[in-house]
Design an enzyme around this catalytic site. Structure first.
Site: not given
Ligand code: GLU
Length: 309
Positions: A62, A65, A186, A238, A256
């Site tokens: 994530s 992002k 993504y 989060y 994650v």
């Molecule tokens: N590739 C992970 C997903 O889409 C990223 C989630 C994350 O790191 O929060 O679930």
């Protein structure tokens, strides 16, 4: 820099990390050794301080992002980027689709999966994955970053939930490209292999207003960096973002894969790797390290008497 302090907080963090779990919903991430814990701090004068497993490669997940949001702002501008993605913390888990389905017409923010998939769909027509990869290398000051094929395929094989989110976005007219292309970009971005040291480099660029302080090259506009850091502060950890902001007080983004990117404005970038996660998806050992460093080095953005770069 207090190298002893870094060693000490990593040692402490390793004990606490035993309580967490790796992200088993992506099988390849589940196989990661959860005992790893590393930290790297990079300061504006080009010094880097490391302790623990700071050079072990893991996937950015994530934290990508942040890269994608920055590139979307640079390429599409503020209005278009936030046209169909909000700026509010969701208070829900990162892969939730409840609010998107029931109470809102667009994703709450670009740091949760629905928002990031929407941003990826903007980017598909703007920039290739190869350019995104090259730019990520620059931002992180790490030419070794590449696609981790194993993690990419593992996630693509277990993509049902993100597919559900993407189809819901499509049904609401939010995607600018196909579900397949949006998800592919993504997941490719989530599967880039970084180290705690690469994240510290990225953090330093954000701390220095988008300029690489070693080369003097401006990589991002000032307004983009300001926007990205604000969203990191409010939405980056989060549904634990509020507590983290109170306790640590620096804009951060977790993934994650166990990474945390932290930005201590005008002072330093911090990168963390600790794949043992709490229930919200944040690195347990990593949060401990950041809490301790924040207290000892007065990193909180509202701390008194803070020295500048
Ligand atoms: N590739 C992970 C997903 O889409 C990223 C989630 C994350 O790191 O929060 O679930």
């Amino acid at each position: 820099m207090e190298e002893m302090l870094l060693e000490h907080v990593v040692e402490e963090g390793k004990k606490i990390a035993a309580l967490g779990k790796t992200a088993t919903y992506i099988p390849e991430l589940g196989r990661m050794n959860k005992d790893y814990l590393g930290v790297c701090i990079c300061t504006g004068d080009g010094q880097c301080f490391k302790s623990g497993d700071a050079d072990v490669r893991f996937t950015i997940q994530s934290i990508s992002k942040v890269v994608s949001l920055a590139v979307a702002l640079e390429r599409c501008g503020f209005e278009r980027t936030f046209d169909r993605v909000g700026m509010e913390p969701s208070g829900d888990s990162f892969d939730s689709l409840i609010k998107l389905d029931l109470t809102s017409d667009y994703p709450s923010n670009p740091m949760i999966n629905s928002g990031a998939i929407a941003i990826a769909s903007h980017l598909v027509s703007e920039v290739s994955f190869e350019r995104m990869l090259k730019f990520t290398r620059k931002l992180c000051m790490d030419e070794e970053i590449k696609l981790d094929e194993k993690v990419y395929h593992s996630e693509m094989g277990h993509i049902s939930r993100n597919k559900a989110i993407a189809y819901l976005l499509e049904s609401k007219g939010i995607l600018e490209n196909s579900v397949e292309d949006s998800l592919n970009l993504y997941v490719q971005m989530c599967s880039l292999s970084v180290t705690a040291a690469s994240l510290a480099g990225f953090g330093l660029v954000l701390a220095c207003d988008g300029v690489n302080p070693i080369t003097g090259e401006r990589l991002l506009h000032s307004w983009v960096v300001q926007t990205v850091k604000t969203i990191m502060l409010t939405c980056g950890m989060y549904d634990g973002s509020g507590k983290f902001a109170v306790e640590v007080g620096v804009p951060s983004k977790s993934g994650v894969g166990g990474g945390i990117l932290s930005v201590v404005d005008k002072r330093m970038g911090i990168g963390i790797f600790g794949p043992s996660l709490d229930r919200k998806g944040n690195s347990i050992g990593g949060q401990h390290v950041l809490q301790k460093l924040s207290a000892k080095l007065k990193l909180h953005m509202f701390a008194d008497n803070v020295p500048e770069l």
